[in-house]
Design an enzyme around this catalytic site. Sequence first.
Site, PDB file in Angstrom:
ATOM      1  N   SER A  30      -5.400  32.307 -36.221  1.00  0.00           N
ATOM      2  CA  SER A  30      -6.731  32.904 -35.546  1.00  0.00           C
ATOM      3  C   SER A  30      -6.461  33.250 -34.780  1.00  0.00           C
ATOM      4  O   SER A  30      -5.654  33.260 -33.450  1.00  0.00           O
ATOM      5  CB  SER A  30      -7.570  31.653 -36.462  1.00  0.00           C
ATOM      6  OG  SER A  30      -9.304  32.510 -35.665  1.00  0.00           O
ATOM      7  N   TYR A  33     -11.582  23.634 -33.691  1.00  0.00           N
ATOM      8  CA  TYR A  33     -10.939  24.973 -34.704  1.00  0.00           C
ATOM      9  C   TYR A  33     -10.187  25.411 -33.922  1.00  0.00           C
ATOM     10  O   TYR A  33      -8.761  25.866 -34.929  1.00  0.00           O
ATOM     11  CB  TYR A  33     -12.200  25.910 -35.091  1.00  0.00           C
ATOM     12  CG  TYR A  33     -11.602  26.396 -36.244  1.00  0.00           C
ATOM     13  CD1 TYR A  33     -11.298  26.049 -37.922  1.00  0.00           C
ATOM     14  CD2 TYR A  33     -11.074  28.353 -35.828  1.00  0.00           C
ATOM     15  CE1 TYR A  33     -10.870  27.938 -39.067  1.00  0.00           C
ATOM     16  CE2 TYR A  33     -11.203  28.615 -36.823  1.00  0.00           C
ATOM     17  CZ  TYR A  33     -10.720  29.177 -38.193  1.00  0.00           C
ATOM     18  OH  TYR A  33     -10.262  29.999 -38.963  1.00  0.00           O
TER      19      TYR A  33
END
Length: 259
Positions: free
Chosen positions: A151, A164
């Site tokens: 990501s 995350y």
Amino acid sequence: MSSKITSGKRFEGKVVLVTASTQGIGFSIAERFGLEGASVVISSRKQKNVDEAVEKLKAKDIKVSGVVCHVSNAQQRKNLVETTVQKYGKIDVVVSNAAVNPSTDPTLETEESVLDKLWEINVKASILLLKAGEDAAPHMKKDSSVVLISSISGYHQHDSLAMYGVSKTALFGLTKVLAAEMAPDTRVNCVAPGYVPTHFTGYITGDQTLRKAIEDRTLLNRLGTTDDMASAVAFLASDDASYITGETLVVAGGMPSRL
């Protein structure tokens, strides 16, 4: 959005396994490989989601099988790989797409159980899926490929994506390590998507103020699409990228991305 690709068969005769692939980015990845000729094995935690996704892909004349698999469950991981090998005899491409973000708390306020879950799903599951002598790796032969899905938050953590993002940063290092260990027969690369409107990111991309701020940070002035991500993954897994391994491809519309 359905895939734009209607021709081109770079993966004819190939077997592609994609985790967390019944919706969002994972589904588009599976669809793209299938439209390019691959036999695709999709998976997710719920049988209903698997069945629905299989029907959607079959409706596009894609060769597809579906298996229920929670990637943190050792038996389900094993079943996913064994089912694929029993049906097709090999695995040419593994795309590790499963991820969770169970908390939006600041790092030092994140519960230990949440930290464990982030590590277990976002990092550890990719390792265990490929672990030599156990799962996929022994069935991957010369010219095979692994693509990990990280990501943009692995480079720049959004306030609500702190840990995350850290787990996604770990995938950059894991890509390098696996590329070295699985060479020369298997290439290992990583895709770092920017912000893409999906169910997973809805609490961010569904907020119009946040969405506008993100769009303004990209050079292309738009969010990404699931097809944008699928195109990048297919490229890295294809022979077009035959001299690329150990790399992370950022697909984020020009959003700042390096450490």
